[in-house]
Motif scaffolding. Structure first.
Motif, short mmCIF file in Angstrom:
data_model
loop_
_atom_site.label_atom_id
_atom_site.label_comp_id
_atom_site.label_asym_id
_atom_site.label_seq_id
_atom_site.Cartn_x
_atom_site.Cartn_y
_atom_site.Cartn_z
N ALA A 87 3.36 -17.47 -24.74
CA ALA A 87 3.93 -18.19 -23.72
C ALA A 87 3.64 -19.72 -23.78
CB ALA A 87 3.87 -17.47 -22.47
N THR A 118 -2.04 -12.01 -23.84
CA THR A 118 -1.01 -12.03 -22.76
C THR A 118 -0.30 -13.18 -22.33
OG1 THR A 118 -2.19 -10.17 -21.49
CG2 THR A 118 -0.73 -11.74 -19.98
N TYR A 119 -0.88 -14.28 -22.66
CA TYR A 119 -0.45 -15.67 -22.30
C TYR A 119 -0.29 -16.64 -23.54
CZ TYR A 119 -4.86 -18.22 -23.10
OH TYR A 119 -6.09 -18.62 -23.68
N LEU A 170 9.14 -13.53 -27.06
CA LEU A 170 7.94 -12.96 -26.95
C LEU A 170 7.83 -11.78 -27.48
CD1 LEU A 170 7.55 -13.97 -23.00
CD2 LEU A 170 6.53 -15.15 -24.96
N LEU A 228 1.53 -14.41 -15.91
CA LEU A 228 0.99 -14.15 -17.21
C LEU A 228 -0.58 -14.61 -17.11
CD1 LEU A 228 3.66 -14.88 -19.81
CD2 LEU A 228 2.80 -12.76 -18.99
N THR A 229 -0.76 -16.00 -16.50
CA THR A 229 -2.16 -16.60 -16.61
C THR A 229 -3.12 -15.71 -15.76
OG1 THR A 229 -1.36 -18.08 -15.33
CG2 THR A 229 -1.54 -18.60 -17.52
N SER A 265 -4.17 -12.63 -17.27
CA SER A 265 -5.08 -13.02 -18.30
C SER A 265 -6.41 -12.97 -17.71
CB SER A 265 -4.41 -14.25 -19.18
OG SER A 265 -5.45 -14.60 -19.96
N TRP A 314 12.37 -12.87 -23.25
CA TRP A 314 11.86 -11.56 -23.54
C TRP A 314 11.94 -11.55 -24.99
CZ3 TRP A 314 14.49 -7.92 -26.17
CH2 TRP A 314 15.90 -8.03 -26.09
N MET A 371 6.99 -16.42 -14.26
CA MET A 371 6.41 -15.91 -15.42
C MET A 371 5.09 -16.31 -15.79
SD MET A 371 7.87 -15.33 -19.25
CE MET A 371 7.87 -16.97 -19.57
N TYR A 372 5.08 -17.63 -15.70
CA TYR A 372 3.98 -18.27 -16.67
C TYR A 372 2.78 -18.14 -15.57
CZ TYR A 372 7.18 -20.24 -19.58
OH TYR A 372 8.19 -20.35 -20.50
N SER A 427 8.24 -11.20 -18.61
CA SER A 427 9.30 -12.19 -18.61
C SER A 427 10.74 -11.83 -18.01
CB SER A 427 9.39 -12.65 -20.09
OG SER A 427 10.14 -11.57 -20.91
N PRO A 471 3.55 -9.86 -21.74
CA PRO A 471 4.50 -10.93 -21.54
C PRO A 471 5.86 -10.72 -21.68
CG PRO A 471 3.33 -11.49 -23.54
CD PRO A 471 2.73 -10.47 -23.01
#
Length: 338
Positions: free
Chosen positions: A175, A171-172, A33, A305-306, A309, A30, A301-302, A294, A290
């Motif tokens: 990351a 957003t991604y 990011l 996020l995608t 997105s 966190w 998380m990933y 996170s 993010p």
């Protein structure tokens, strides 16, 4: 123009370098990011035509003091303040010369900054101080002959489509270097891959520029539908652990997102919008996502996020479609009254 290009290079180093340096300093996700969002906050706080040279000099002095403190005291609040002020001061000085530099050249120096971002890991305190000192030095010099006309705010109102488009990207995007570093531990490969995504991002604009008479609406919808599919593929790669698909999808995102220049041509209303402010709002809002995810999503998380997105891409498509339909309805009603 040399000052403008140097600051463009510096902006790339700062934006990605601070994310990389926080990762190598062992900070939690966190906080890493959050530094990316602080860079975007600096952009958002710069209002063209409002930040005058005397105030910019004062902010520069404060930033230099933070830079000196940051070299001897590892404090996240100081680092965040440095990033915000450095971003703000860089954008303020750059804005004075935007009209003198071709877009492609500006972006190439930004990409060069991404490639040099590992310097922020090797010399974190020194590079952050440099990010404060160079724009301060430019602000202290004479502004005579600089292109102040470009500071004027152009357009009124906000473009919802642009905001959603920018939220999709930010957003991604901060990351992804963390993913590469987690897999390879190779700092230089990480910077090179990030720069490569930007090279690919430039391709739609370059190809459209060579083909006269293209329809920006058609290009926007084709590219963004493709982008939504690619982001879906990137989400699937995180859920299944397929590194090959994930890498390919990440590289292909630029082919869809690079059609951003079409947004200002979708409707007459979009042509009249303040696209710079719309972009900056989308940058900052997207970069905050993010930070929250996170903390809330943990190991997933990933993928989250995608997926978010991809949803923002769909929202950009929906808002564009609504805007075009509304414009056609108004034109039709106007013709019927005649």
């Amino acid at each position: 123009m040399c000052t403008f290009l140097l600051l463009s290079l510096l902006s790339g180093i700062l934006e990605i370098g601070v994310v990389l340096s926080m990762y190598y300093a062992g900070k939690p996700a966190w906080e890493i990011l959050l530094m990316g969002s602080m860079y975007q906050l600096g952009n958002l706080l710069f209002f063209p035509g409002k930040l005058k040279q005397p105030l910019l000099r004062v902010l520069g002095i404060i930033n230099l003091c933070l830079g000196l403190a940051g070299m001897y005291w590892d404090n996240p609040a100081i680092t965040a303040g440095q990033v915000v002020l450095s971003s703000l001061c860089i954008q303020a000085v750059r804005a004075r010369q935007k009209g003198t530099c071709p877009t492609w050249l500006k972006r190439m120096f930004r990409i060069g900054g991404f490639l040099l971002a590992p310097l922020m890991v090797v010399y974190p305190g020194e590079m952050l101080f440099l990010c404060a000192a160079i724009p301060f030095g430019a602000a202290m010099g004479s502004w005579k002959g600089w292109d102040a006309a470009k500071e004027n705010i152009s357009g009124k109102g906000l473009s919802v489509t642009m905001i959603f488009h920018q939220m999709h990207y930010f957003t991604y995007t901060y990351a992804m270097p963390l993913v590469v570093l987690g897999l390879t531990r190779n700092l230089y490969l990480c910077a090179a891959l990030y720069a490569l995504t930007w090279v690919i991002y430039l391709l739609p604009g370059l190809m459209a520029g060579k083909r006269k008479g293209y329809d920006p609406r058609i290009l926007f919808f084709i590219c963004h539908l493709f982008l939504a599919a690619v982001m879906g593929g990137l989400t699937a790669s995180f859920l299944t652990g397929n590194i090959t698909i994930g890498f390919l999808a990440w590289m292909l995102t630029g082919l869809g997102g690079g059609s951003v220049f079409c947004i200002g041509q979708l409707t007459e209303r979009d042509k009249a919008c303040n696209m710079t402010l719309s972009e900056n709002i989308g940058h900052f809002a997207g970069a905050l996502v993010p930070v929250i995810v996170s903390v809330a999503a943990g190991q997933k998380m990933y993928a989250v996020l995608t997926l978010l997105s991809a949803l923002f891409v769909c929202m950009a498509l929906a808002s564009a479609a609504v805007g075009i339909r509304e414009e056609r309805r108004m034109v039709k009603n106007g013709n019927e009254r005649q």
